[in-house]
Design a protein around this motif. Structure first.
Motif, PDB file in Angstrom:
ATOM      1  N   VAL A  63      46.143  39.565  36.706  1.00  0.00           N
ATOM      2  CA  VAL A  63      45.763  40.965  36.910  1.00  0.00           C
ATOM      3  C   VAL A  63      46.758  41.935  36.285  1.00  0.00           C
ATOM      4  CG1 VAL A  63      45.219  42.680  38.652  1.00  0.00           C
ATOM      5  CG2 VAL A  63      44.584  40.331  39.008  1.00  0.00           C
ATOM      6  N   GLU A  64      48.052  41.592  36.353  1.00  0.00           N
ATOM      7  CA  GLU A  64      49.045  42.517  35.791  1.00  0.00           C
ATOM      8  C   GLU A  64      48.832  42.711  34.304  1.00  0.00           C
ATOM      9  OE1 GLU A  64      52.764  40.903  38.383  1.00  0.00           O
ATOM     10  OE2 GLU A  64      51.384  39.587  37.306  1.00  0.00           O
ATOM     11  N   ARG A  65      48.499  41.603  33.635  1.00  0.00           N
ATOM     12  CA  ARG A  65      48.286  41.688  32.204  1.00  0.00           C
ATOM     13  C   ARG A  65      47.052  42.534  31.898  1.00  0.00           C
ATOM     14  NH1 ARG A  65      50.104  42.417  27.367  1.00  0.00           N
ATOM     15  NH2 ARG A  65      49.017  41.261  25.740  1.00  0.00           N
TER      16      ARG A  65
ATOM     17  N   GLN B 257      45.862  44.901  33.636  1.00  0.00           N
ATOM     18  CA  GLN B 257      46.239  46.301  33.847  1.00  0.00           C
ATOM     19  C   GLN B 257      46.958  46.867  32.643  1.00  0.00           C
ATOM     20  OE1 GLN B 257      48.507  47.094  37.414  1.00  0.00           O
ATOM     21  NE2 GLN B 257      46.819  48.462  37.893  1.00  0.00           N
ATOM     22  N   GLN B 258      47.891  46.068  32.086  1.00  0.00           N
ATOM     23  CA  GLN B 258      48.636  46.532  30.902  1.00  0.00           C
ATOM     24  C   GLN B 258      47.671  46.864  29.771  1.00  0.00           C
ATOM     25  OE1 GLN B 258      51.260  43.421  29.628  1.00  0.00           O
ATOM     26  NE2 GLN B 258      52.770  43.831  31.203  1.00  0.00           N
TER      27      GLN B 258
ATOM     28  N   ASN C 248      42.404  50.979  37.099  1.00  0.00           N
ATOM     29  CA  ASN C 248      41.634  50.360  38.175  1.00  0.00           C
ATOM     30  C   ASN C 248      40.136  50.431  37.929  1.00  0.00           C
ATOM     31  OD1 ASN C 248      43.291  49.081  39.903  1.00  0.00           O
ATOM     32  ND2 ASN C 248      43.504  50.769  41.346  1.00  0.00           N
TER      33      ASN C 248
ATOM     34  N   LEU D 298      39.336  47.512  35.831  1.00  0.00           N
ATOM     35  CA  LEU D 298      39.356  46.275  36.605  1.00  0.00           C
ATOM     36  C   LEU D 298      38.108  46.144  37.460  1.00  0.00           C
ATOM     37  CD1 LEU D 298      43.068  46.087  37.737  1.00  0.00           C
ATOM     38  CD2 LEU D 298      41.849  44.350  36.489  1.00  0.00           C
TER      39      LEU D 298
ATOM     40  N   ILE E 178      34.946  44.502  35.901  1.00  0.00           N
ATOM     41  CA  ILE E 178      34.936  43.113  35.446  1.00  0.00           C
ATOM     42  C   ILE E 178      34.531  42.260  36.640  1.00  0.00           C
ATOM     43  CG2 ILE E 178      36.302  41.231  34.494  1.00  0.00           C
ATOM     44  CD1 ILE E 178      38.142  43.242  33.247  1.00  0.00           C
TER      45      ILE E 178
ATOM     46  N   TYR F   1      34.455  38.999  38.283  1.00  0.00           N
ATOM     47  CA  TYR F   1      35.305  37.830  38.083  1.00  0.00           C
ATOM     48  C   TYR F   1      34.817  36.665  38.941  1.00  0.00           C
ATOM     49  CZ  TYR F   1      39.609  35.068  38.345  1.00  0.00           C
ATOM     50  OH  TYR F   1      40.533  34.066  38.297  1.00  0.00           O
ATOM     51  N   PHE F   2      34.561  35.525  38.292  1.00  0.00           N
ATOM     52  CA  PHE F   2      34.170  34.314  39.016  1.00  0.00           C
ATOM     53  C   PHE F   2      35.255  33.274  38.802  1.00  0.00           C
ATOM     54  CE2 PHE F   2      29.711  35.034  40.079  1.00  0.00           C
ATOM     55  CZ  PHE F   2      29.353  36.059  39.232  1.00  0.00           C
TER      56      PHE F   2
ATOM     57  N   PRO G  64      31.201  33.439  45.039  1.00  0.00           N
ATOM     58  CA  PRO G  64      30.881  34.861  44.927  1.00  0.00           C
ATOM     59  C   PRO G  64      31.803  35.541  43.919  1.00  0.00           C
ATOM     60  CG  PRO G  64      32.138  34.453  46.914  1.00  0.00           C
ATOM     61  CD  PRO G  64      31.855  33.110  46.321  1.00  0.00           C
ATOM     62  N   TYR G  65      31.341  36.611  43.312  1.00  0.00           N
ATOM     63  CA  TYR G  65      32.214  37.257  42.343  1.00  0.00           C
ATOM     64  C   TYR G  65      33.202  38.154  43.070  1.00  0.00           C
ATOM     65  CZ  TYR G  65      29.741  41.760  42.673  1.00  0.00           C
ATOM     66  OH  TYR G  65      29.194  42.935  43.106  1.00  0.00           O
ATOM     67  N   GLN G  66      34.310  38.449  42.392  1.00  0.00           N
ATOM     68  CA  GLN G  66      35.300  39.368  42.955  1.00  0.00           C
ATOM     69  C   GLN G  66      35.611  40.395  41.880  1.00  0.00           C
ATOM     70  OE1 GLN G  66      38.873  37.040  43.735  1.00  0.00           O
ATOM     71  NE2 GLN G  66      37.622  35.231  43.439  1.00  0.00           N
ATOM     72  N   THR G  67      36.088  41.525  42.323  1.00  0.00           N
ATOM     73  CA  THR G  67      36.655  42.422  41.322  1.00  0.00           C
ATOM     74  C   THR G  67      38.149  42.452  41.618  1.00  0.00           C
ATOM     75  OG1 THR G  67      35.908  44.179  42.752  1.00  0.00           O
ATOM     76  CG2 THR G  67      34.731  43.907  40.715  1.00  0.00           C
ATOM     77  N   ARG G  68      38.922  42.009  40.622  1.00  0.00           N
ATOM     78  CA  ARG G  68      40.328  41.761  40.871  1.00  0.00           C
ATOM     79  C   ARG G  68      41.139  43.036  40.743  1.00  0.00           C
ATOM     80  NH1 ARG G  68      42.008  36.466  39.925  1.00  0.00           N
ATOM     81  NH2 ARG G  68      44.059  37.291  40.373  1.00  0.00           N
ATOM     82  N   MET G  69      41.084  43.829  41.758  1.00  0.00           N
ATOM     83  CA  MET G  69      41.943  45.008  41.718  1.00  0.00           C
ATOM     84  C   MET G  69      43.367  44.545  41.923  1.00  0.00           C
ATOM     85  SD  MET G  69      39.512  47.213  41.514  1.00  0.00           S
ATOM     86  CE  MET G  69      39.510  48.810  42.256  1.00  0.00           C
ATOM     87  N   HIS G  70      44.288  45.329  41.466  1.00  0.00           N
ATOM     88  CA  HIS G  70      45.684  44.940  41.557  1.00  0.00           C
ATOM     89  C   HIS G  70      46.085  44.788  43.008  1.00  0.00           C
ATOM     90  CE1 HIS G  70      49.648  44.415  39.959  1.00  0.00           C
ATOM     91  NE2 HIS G  70      50.121  45.231  40.858  1.00  0.00           N
TER      92      HIS G  70
ATOM     93  N   ALA H 132      49.895  39.052  43.531  1.00  0.00           N
ATOM     94  CA  ALA H 132      50.670  38.984  42.295  1.00  0.00           C
ATOM     95  C   ALA H 132      52.144  39.150  42.603  1.00  0.00           C
ATOM     96  CB  ALA H 132      50.202  40.086  41.354  1.00  0.00           C
TER      97      ALA H 132
ATOM     98  N   HIS I 129      56.333  37.697  42.541  1.00  0.00           N
ATOM     99  CA  HIS I 129      57.246  36.999  41.649  1.00  0.00           C
ATOM    100  C   HIS I 129      58.470  36.551  42.415  1.00  0.00           C
ATOM    101  CE1 HIS I 129      55.361  38.165  37.785  1.00  0.00           C
ATOM    102  NE2 HIS I 129      54.912  39.158  38.508  1.00  0.00           N
TER     103      HIS I 129
ATOM    104  N   PRO J 188      56.177  33.774  38.367  1.00  0.00           N
ATOM    105  CA  PRO J 188      55.002  34.304  39.069  1.00  0.00           C
ATOM    106  C   PRO J 188      54.441  33.342  40.117  1.00  0.00           C
ATOM    107  CG  PRO J 188      54.423  33.635  36.852  1.00  0.00           C
ATOM    108  CD  PRO J 188      55.889  33.417  36.980  1.00  0.00           C
TER     109      PRO J 188
ATOM    110  N   GLU K 236      47.393  27.751  43.011  1.00  0.00           N
ATOM    111  CA  GLU K 236      46.522  28.902  43.098  1.00  0.00           C
ATOM    112  C   GLU K 236      46.128  29.247  44.515  1.00  0.00           C
ATOM    113  OE1 GLU K 236      43.895  28.969  40.083  1.00  0.00           O
ATOM    114  OE2 GLU K 236      42.590  30.499  40.973  1.00  0.00           O
TER     115      GLU K 236
ATOM    116  N   MET L   1      52.246  37.592  29.867  1.00  0.00           N
ATOM    117  CA  MET L   1      52.767  38.927  30.163  1.00  0.00           C
ATOM    118  C   MET L   1      54.032  39.262  29.410  1.00  0.00           C
ATOM    119  SD  MET L   1      52.245  38.859  34.223  1.00  0.00           S
ATOM    120  CE  MET L   1      53.259  37.421  34.333  1.00  0.00           C
TER     121      MET L   1
END
Lengths: 363, 401
Positions: free
Chosen positions: A155-157, A159-160, A190, A193, A196, A198-199, B75-81, B86, B88, B105, B248, B324
């Motif tokens: 996700v970070e990438r 966003q970049q 956002n 994001l 998209i 995502y599956f 189910p699908y997701q929308t990967r908000m930050h 995420a 480290h 990471p 994961e 990244m």
């Protein structure tokens, strides 16, 4: 037309043939009750058979506007108009767009493969962002489906890359629309994001399931303009004992994806890994999944190292000439291989300074 | 968060049963009668095969398959930050942390690859320590599982690193014992034991606040062949997928070390469309006759690859694969407090050189003077291994130091 080619169950077919109904025309004027009696089946089943038969009806059925000598065909002239009006998704790298004829085509399946670390996922992410560029900036204003089989969608990438895309749009505004009143780009990373879908796929069963499900999903979300599968290979590479089954399943997937691309006019991008192949006396790199898979996709792009640069080579395409173009993977995403060296130092220094600033503010 | 992780495990592990999918009774019974019980069974057949097997029409098969697919599809997701996904683990090497956007990471596999004696185990020991530290000192405040396949784990060395890097913590009474008590070492000696270890890890991961998994090294248990294309079944294929899903679903950092082997003439570098004559001097250009073990499928499976190498008497740590980070290399040295970077500004490397692994011989006194005497013998032994490499592969290489 023959009864044996009807999509009905084998036992019904056998009964029809043994009762003497060889061609479809013989079913055209028969009543369900009569058929049921003849075959020894229920009236409901007979009605079903007659319905299927009438749908497959022969040349007597005329379709108005298409000049169809062959039912369901389109003339090349009509297709030319379609091809020209077909939008393309830019890759953000001018050289790459050039050899692709403007970008990734929106009605075809494109396979992109390369060694680990060459930038396949990067290109996938860039396309998932670029498809969302609004129409006034030359984009498609669409949404993306990202099918992730390896967990490489960071996700970070994303966003970049999204932030860099927004900056590019702002620069475009300030340079090319100087005379027009200033316009704010009202988009945030956002927002990109959120567009998209995502599956996360964890097995080949789920991979087949999602590709089957996409037809229904996309008909409910008509603004999806690109489907990216990253990567198509991962679940088919290990623990697969039956190679013949693998070939059949891959073939089925390829056909379904092609049908999706054509039906909904979207781009399907499949990312593939590499493997080695013994040919001509030495080992060579080649894309994974075997020879029969290599026929399945319409276009094939191979990303590779050449000297000190990353190159993309169009390995197979029915309409574009075979060519190679350099590209670079930068902090902003995929870009031209222009002088890019200074940026790296700047990125790192900026990050170091940012971290120090955070540390100092905590003390 | 724990509840959602459990649910996800169950989804992955269970193979959905057709009988529980809510399909119309008639078709569900037909599937069962023909021994097709799970989604996997049904979706492994093409629609025509299903038509033949179940003796039903195409329309019915298509409807059934599309219902099964819809239900089996995640189910699908929308990967908000999302902050907690995420994360480290900072390595305390400023330049490297900046390049990796914060550190190692969570949720993906980070690989350390390099020749013997370069410092991979040292790096792992330091990371284990960092993960066990309390969060007030930048650690993850959790347990660490260290799978040591080559018997390289030295708790004495780890305490030494701790005492030298964080004196304020380790001087407190009992802290050393508490920190060391959080690190669980497993030492499997055969591939079977390794597989069992992984299963045990998966079971205890969720219950025991494990915050880091280190596998040192992955390649040690593979005998000889390493999946170089011809063998269809990679010997560690199952392990790769398993470890990847472990990472994961538990959202912890997973660090795996990999060995190197010498580049044989069979290692391919080109595609059929490339003119191989131009690139004949490719292998020697980078002074490297080493490639990472475990082959191409493994290289695809890891998300971050850190290459440790030595060149002209200097050690480098290179960020070879990372979505990244730009391709940078840092010089580093091994000291009493573990690994330290000599400069925080990385050297940018263009081209495929970032992936090459150089195995030049290290200066003798660099190795000996920087490590505790008790470990000298072990490192000297590794150094000798490197010397043997150099004699076999590069007959004109002068031993430095």
């Amino acid at each position: 037309m023959e009864v044996s080619s009807l999509p009905i169950s084998a036992s019904h077919r056998a009964k029809l043939i043994s009762a003497g109904y060889i061609s479809i025309s013989s079913l055209s004027s028969i009543s369900p009750a009569h058929l049921a009696r003849d075959l020894g089946i229920s009236e409901n089943e007979a009605t079903g058979i007659l319905k299927v038969a009438s749908q497959r009806g022969g040349p007597e059925r005329t379709i108005p506007s298409h000049h169809s000598i062959v039912d369901g065909a389109q003339t090349a002239w009509d297709m030319l108009h379609e091809e020209e009006s077909c939008r393309r998704i830019t890759t953000s790298c001018a050289d790459l767009d050039d050899i692709l004829g403007g970008g990734i085509s929106c009605k075809e399946v494109t396979e992109i493969g390369g060694v680990p670390g060459i930038g396949k996922t990067q290109l996938g992410i860039q396309l998932a962002i670029n498809v969302q560029i609004p129409l006034e900036y030359g984009g498609l204003a669409g949404k993306a489906v990202y099918i992730d089989t390896e967990g490489s969608f960071m996700v970070e990438r994303v966003q970049q890359v999204a932030e860099a895309c927004i900056k590019d749009m702002q620069e475009y505004d300030s340079f090319l629309r100087k005379d027009l009143p200033a316009r704010q780009v009202n988009l945030q990373a956002n927002d990109f994001l959120a567009n998209i879908y995502y599956f996360r796929i964890c097995s080949y069963t789920e991979q087949i399931a999602v590709i089957n499900y996409l037809e229904k999903f996309i008909s409910e979300h008509k603004d999806i303009k690109v489907v990216i599968v990253d990567s198509i290979t991962f679940h088919f590479r290990q623990d697969f004992d039956d190679m013949a089954l693998r070939t059949r399943l891959l073939g089925g997937m390829a056909l379904k994806l092609m049908k999706l691309a054509k039906k909904f006019t979207l781009a399907v991008i499949l990312l593939n890994q590499v493997t080695t192949k013994y040919s001509g006396g030495s080992f060579q790199l080649t894309l994974a999944l075997g020879d029969s898979w290599s026929h399945a996709c319409t276009n094939r792009i191979i990303l590779y190292w050449n000297g000190n640069g990353r190159y993309a080579h169009i390995d197979k395409s029915p309409s574009i000439r075979s060519a190679s173009a350099p590209y670079a993977v930068t902090g902003r995403g995929i870009r031209n291989l222009a002088s890019n060296c200074k940026r790296v130092k700047l990125i790192l220094r900026a990050r170091l300074a940012h971290d120090e600033h955070i540390c100092r503010s905590l003390i | 968060m724990r509840k959602s992780v459990n649910r996800v495990w169950r989804r992955v592990m269970a193979n959905k049963l057709i009988s529980e999918m809510g399909l119309p009774k008639s078709i569900a019974n037909i599937f069962a009668a023909r021994n097709i019980h799970t989604a996997k069974d049904a979706l492994s057949l093409t629609e025509f095969e299903l038509m033949e097997l179940l003796d039903v029409g195409l329309a019915e098969v298509t409807t059934a398959v599309s219902s099964i697919s819809e239900i089996s599809c995640p189910p699908y997701q929308t990967r908000m930050h999302n902050e907690h996904l995420a994360g480290h683990l900072p390595t305390r090497l400023k330049g490297l942390d900046a390049a990796l956007c914060g550190g190692i990471p969570f949720g993906v596999i980070t690989e350390l690859v390099g020749p013997a004696g370069i410092g991979k185990t040292q790096f792992c020991l330091k990371l284990s320590l960092l993960a066990s530290l309390p969060s007030s000192h930048g650690g993850l405040d959790g347990h660490v599982v260290y799978v040591d396949t080559e018997s390289k784990f030295s708790s004495r060395r780890m305490i030494e690193i701790g005492v030298n890097s964080f004196p304020e913590i380790f001087q407190i009474e009992g802290m050393a014992q508490q920190m060391a008590g959080r690190i669980l070492v497993l030492q499997p000696t055969t591939p079977t034991e390794f597989s069992e270890c992984l299963q045990k890890i998966k079971d205890s991961l969720l219950q025991h606040h494990v915050k880091l998994l280190v596998i040192d090294s992955m390649a040690a248990l593979v005998s000889g062949r390493d999946g170089q294309g011809q063998c269809r079944q990679h010997p560690l294929g199952w392990h790769m997928t398993f470890i990847k899903s472990l990472a994961e679903f538990s959202r912890i950092p997973v660090v795996v070390t990999n060995q190197v082997r010498s580049h044989s003439g069979d290692d391919p570098f080109h595609y059929s469309f490339q003119d191989s004559r131009q690139n004949l001097d490719f292998p020697t250009t980078f002074d490297s006759h080493l490639v990472a073990a475990l082959g191409i499928p493994w290289a695809h499976a890891v998300s971050i690859r850190l290459v440790l190498e030595s060149k002209s008497g200097q050690r480098f740590i290179k960020v070879a694969k990372s979505s990244m980070s730009p391709p940078v290399a840092f010089t580093f040295a091994i000291s009493a407090s573990g690994i330290s970077l000599l400069h925080d500004d990385g050297i940018e490397m263009t081209g495929p050189e970032i992936n090459a692994i150089c195995g030049q011989v290290l200066k003798h006194f660099n190795v000996a003077s920087s490590i505790n005497d008790a470990h000298n013998i072990k490192y000297f032994r590794d150094f000798e291994v490197t010397v043997v490499y150099s004699i076999k592969n590069w007959s004109f290489r002068v031993v430095c130091g």
